[in-house]
Design a protein around this motif. Structure first.
Motif, mmCIF file in Angstrom:
data_model
loop_
_atom_site.group_PDB
_atom_site.id
_atom_site.type_symbol
_atom_site.label_atom_id
_atom_site.label_comp_id
_atom_site.label_asym_id
_atom_site.label_seq_id
_atom_site.Cartn_x
_atom_site.Cartn_y
_atom_site.Cartn_z
ATOM 1 N N UNK A 199 47.800 14.139 21.708
ATOM 2 C CA UNK A 199 48.123 15.266 22.594
ATOM 3 C C UNK A 199 48.216 14.790 24.040
ATOM 4 N N UNK A 200 47.227 14.021 24.471
ATOM 5 C CA UNK A 200 47.225 13.532 25.859
ATOM 6 C C UNK A 200 48.493 12.737 26.154
ATOM 7 N N UNK A 201 48.835 11.801 25.280
ATOM 8 C CA UNK A 201 50.007 10.962 25.532
ATOM 9 C C UNK A 201 51.295 11.769 25.461
ATOM 10 N N UNK A 202 51.388 12.692 24.528
ATOM 11 C CA UNK A 202 52.579 13.536 24.441
ATOM 12 C C UNK A 202 52.753 14.333 25.719
ATOM 13 N N UNK A 203 51.675 14.966 26.161
ATOM 14 C CA UNK A 203 51.759 15.791 27.362
ATOM 15 C C UNK A 203 52.055 14.943 28.604
ATOM 16 N N UNK A 204 51.502 13.743 28.656
ATOM 17 C CA UNK A 204 51.782 12.845 29.791
ATOM 18 C C UNK A 204 53.262 12.498 29.836
ATOM 19 N N UNK A 205 53.834 12.217 28.667
ATOM 20 C CA UNK A 205 55.259 11.879 28.624
ATOM 21 C C UNK A 205 56.129 13.095 28.927
ATOM 22 N N UNK A 206 55.719 14.268 28.457
ATOM 23 C CA UNK A 206 56.466 15.488 28.768
ATOM 24 C C UNK A 206 56.394 15.767 30.267
ATOM 25 N N UNK A 207 55.223 15.560 30.853
ATOM 26 C CA UNK A 207 55.080 15.747 32.303
ATOM 27 C C UNK A 207 56.065 14.858 33.062
ATOM 28 N N UNK A 208 56.158 13.603 32.679
ATOM 29 C CA UNK A 208 57.092 12.682 33.343
ATOM 30 C C UNK A 208 58.531 13.141 33.148
ATOM 31 N N UNK A 209 58.860 13.608 31.959
ATOM 32 C CA UNK A 209 60.209 14.099 31.667
ATOM 33 C C UNK A 209 60.527 15.319 32.538
ATOM 34 N N UNK A 210 59.571 16.232 32.653
ATOM 35 C CA UNK A 210 59.797 17.420 33.476
ATOM 36 C C UNK A 210 59.909 17.052 34.953
ATOM 37 N N UNK A 211 59.133 16.071 35.396
ATOM 38 C CA UNK A 211 59.272 15.599 36.784
ATOM 39 C C UNK A 211 60.668 15.046 37.034
#
Length: 130
Positions: free
Chosen positions: A57-69
């Protein structure tokens, strides 16, 4: 705690679909495939135990955060509605990752992170065209 996160994820999908429709576009034709894949990966992660599942979950959300940025970097400054949606989604993803970390998420091995990033790149690249 994660039921709220699940509700927020449903909201994100609805906001995105609605905004794309307002802009005269649509979601990817491959979305059902991505949802099925995400479900399958989540099921596998759950079998590995809470620490690993939460690490996923942490890694998925971190990657999604970068994608949204990256979307925020490309969105026109005058498109306040899209920017507000993407900003809220990003903030929710950060909160989901923080919650998973607080619950004892383990750090995923580097090869797993690289594989997840490669899969995400494939998904976003093909979704753009399909």
């Amino acid at each position: 705690q994660f039921s709220k996160a699940g509700e927020e994820e449903v909201d994100h999908l609805a906001w995105t679909a609605e905004r794309l429709q307002e802009l005269g576009s649509r979601t990817s034709l491959l979305n059902p495939l991505w949802y099925a894949g995400a479900y399958a990966l989540g099921a596998v992660a759950a079998k590995l135990g809470d620490e690993h599942s939460l690490g996923f979950v942490v890694e998925t959300e971190r990657q999604v955060e970068a994608h949204l940025n990256s979307h925020l970097d490309r969105l026109p400054a005058q498109d306040a509605r899209s920017r507000a949606i993407v900003t809220q989604m990003r903030d929710d993803e950060i909160a989901h990752a923080d919650a998973a970390r607080d619950l004892g998420a383990s750090e995923l091995p580097a090869p797993v992170k690289v594989a997840m990033k490669a899969m995400a790149k494939l998904m976003t690249g093909t979704a753009y065209y399909l």
